[in-house]
Design an enzyme around this catalytic site. Structure first.
Site, PDB file in Angstrom:
ATOM      1  CB  SER A  74      -0.849  -0.087   1.431  1.00  0.00           C
ATOM      2  OG  SER A  74      -1.376   1.374   1.527  1.00  0.00           O
ATOM      3  CE  LYS A  93      -1.585  -4.334   3.259  1.00  0.00           C
ATOM      4  NZ  LYS A  93      -1.859  -5.807   2.669  1.00  0.00           N
ATOM      5  CE1 TYR A 121      -4.106  -2.978   5.619  1.00  0.00           C
ATOM      6  CE2 TYR A 121      -3.618  -0.740   5.280  1.00  0.00           C
ATOM      7  CZ  TYR A 121      -3.899  -1.731   4.823  1.00  0.00           C
ATOM      8  OH  TYR A 121      -4.001  -1.797   3.231  1.00  0.00           O
TER       9      TYR A 121
END
Ligand code: NAD
Ligand code: UD1
Length: 337
Positions: free
Chosen positions: A124, A153, A149
């Site tokens: 992302s 990544k 979150y």
């Protein structure tokens, strides 16, 4: 050639499965339905005329995952499976670290055990943190993430990079998505969040059909032309096609590669509302709320690398994505049953 798609019933995964099938690939989907519905499989079949193999498996279950590789010989894997709600990741960080990290480690170990060497990972733009310079290049140093979150990544990118150094026979693509929006042109597939949407477009479409009163715009005092944040919104079908281009590339060119998948163009929140109205004729009522913690003022990609190496470029604009997202919402006012 058969591709294993983890998280293949989700928003981006399902569109990618369609693109793979349309490009002559066979697909086996692994999903635990944590954030998707089994009805998506029927819709993929309706759209493509092909029902991909599906196995309900949690990628954190190593044994079950290995059984999938035993049963289905595949030449590559696209790994979408993961939890992605930013706010939830702040509330239950361990669930995010466990799910996103463990599923990836299990997957790579199962691939190694079965001599499957091509992997595409859903990263992302969040790994860039608060950009110091725009547009963002793949070589731009990574920034501080603002939530668990985003950190998963960044950690997985590092894990896969280290793994690739030790195992150069693997070919790994880290794809940094910007803001995926839109849906399939049939109106059969689109973003279908449970509960109150966190992301802009699903909130807008729910306001558009009267499921919610008005949009809350998080801040109009940013240093941008109209005061609202700027993002690089990419149509989910363009993103899906980017995965097919990446899979083809990995079949020929070994090593670890990183690509930004965006459009290269920034659009403000008000810009999205204008595009939405132009595309659908629906004006979205809104109120201005305070800034949302963790939001960055602006980010958009430099997409030259993907264009040059993958021969891929986003073809659809924000207006088209707004229209397709709206179509999906109109046809599925309560989401996919
Ligand atoms: P999604 O939630 O719609 O799809 C993810 C799918 O993975 C779901 O079907 C879910 O049931 C499944 N899943 C989750 N954990 C699993 C597990 N342990 N085992 C098996 N299946 C599991 O999300 P999406 O928007 O399609 O995103 C796909 C990937 O792209 C995610 O990794 C996400 O973090 C990443 N990503 C998404 C965005 C975005 O804005 N949508 C942006 C950047 C990156
Ligand atoms: C967010 C996540 C990012 C994640 C991505 C996809 C943060 C800080 N970032 O990106 O890590 O990869 O989702 O899941 O959460 N907005 C409103 N009102 C709303 C919703 C959004 O004004 O109801 C604004 C936001 O302030 C932002 C823009 O719309 O400026 C886009 O927001 P969103 O769709 O949530 O995406 P990101 O924040 O860019």
């Amino acid at each position: 050639m058969k591709i294993l798609v983890t998280g293949g019933l989700g928003f981006i995964g399902s569109e990618t499965v369609i693109s793979l099938i349309e490009n002559g690939y066979e697909v086996v989907i692994v999903d635990n339905l944590a954030n998707s519905k089994i009805g998506v499989l029927d819709r993929i079949e309706t759209i493509t005329g092909v029902r991909p193999d599906f196995v309900k498996v949690d990628c954190c279950d190593k044994e079950a995952l290995n059984q999938v590789f035993d049963a289905y010989p595949v030449s590559g894997v696209i790994h979408f499976a993961g939890l992605k709600a930013v706010g939830e990741s702040v509330r239950i960080p361990l669930a995010y670290y466990r799910n996103n990290l463990l599923s990836t480690i299990n997957l790579v170990e199962a691939m190694a055990a079965h001599n499957v060497y091509n992997l595409v990972f859903s990263s992302s733009a969040t790994v860039y943190g608060d950009p110091k310079e725009l547009p963002l290049l793949e070589t731009t140093p990574l920034g501080e993430t603002t939530n668990p979150y985003g950190e998963t990544k960044k950690m997985i990118e590092r894990i896969l990079t280290d793994f690739n150094k030790a195992n150069p026979q693997f070919n790994i693509a880290l794809l940094r998505y910007f803001n995926p929006i839109g849906g399939h042109k049939s109106g059969l597939l689109g973003e279908d969040p449970t509960g109150i949407p966190n992301n802009l477009l699903p909130y807008v479409t729910q306001v558009a059909i009267g499921r919610r009163d008005k949009l809350h715009v998080y801040g109009n005092d940013y240093p941008t032309e109209d005061g609202t944040c700027i993002r690089d919104y990419i149509h989910v079908c363009d993103l899906a096609e980017g995965h097919v281009a990446t899979i083809k590339y990995l079949e020929e060119k070994p090593g670890l590669v990183i690509f930004n998948l965006g459009t290269g163009k920034g659009t403000s929140v008000f810009g999205v509302l204008k595009a939405f109205e132009e595309a659908t004729g629906v004006k979205i009522p809104y109120q201005i709320d305070p800034r949302r913690p963790g939001d960055v003022t602006a980010n958009y990609a430099n997409v030259d690398k993907a264009e040059k190496i993958l021969h891929w470029k986003a073809k659809r604009d924000v207006k088209q994505a707004c229209f397709d997202a709206y179509q999906f919402q109109v046809k599925n006012p309560k989401g996919i049953e």
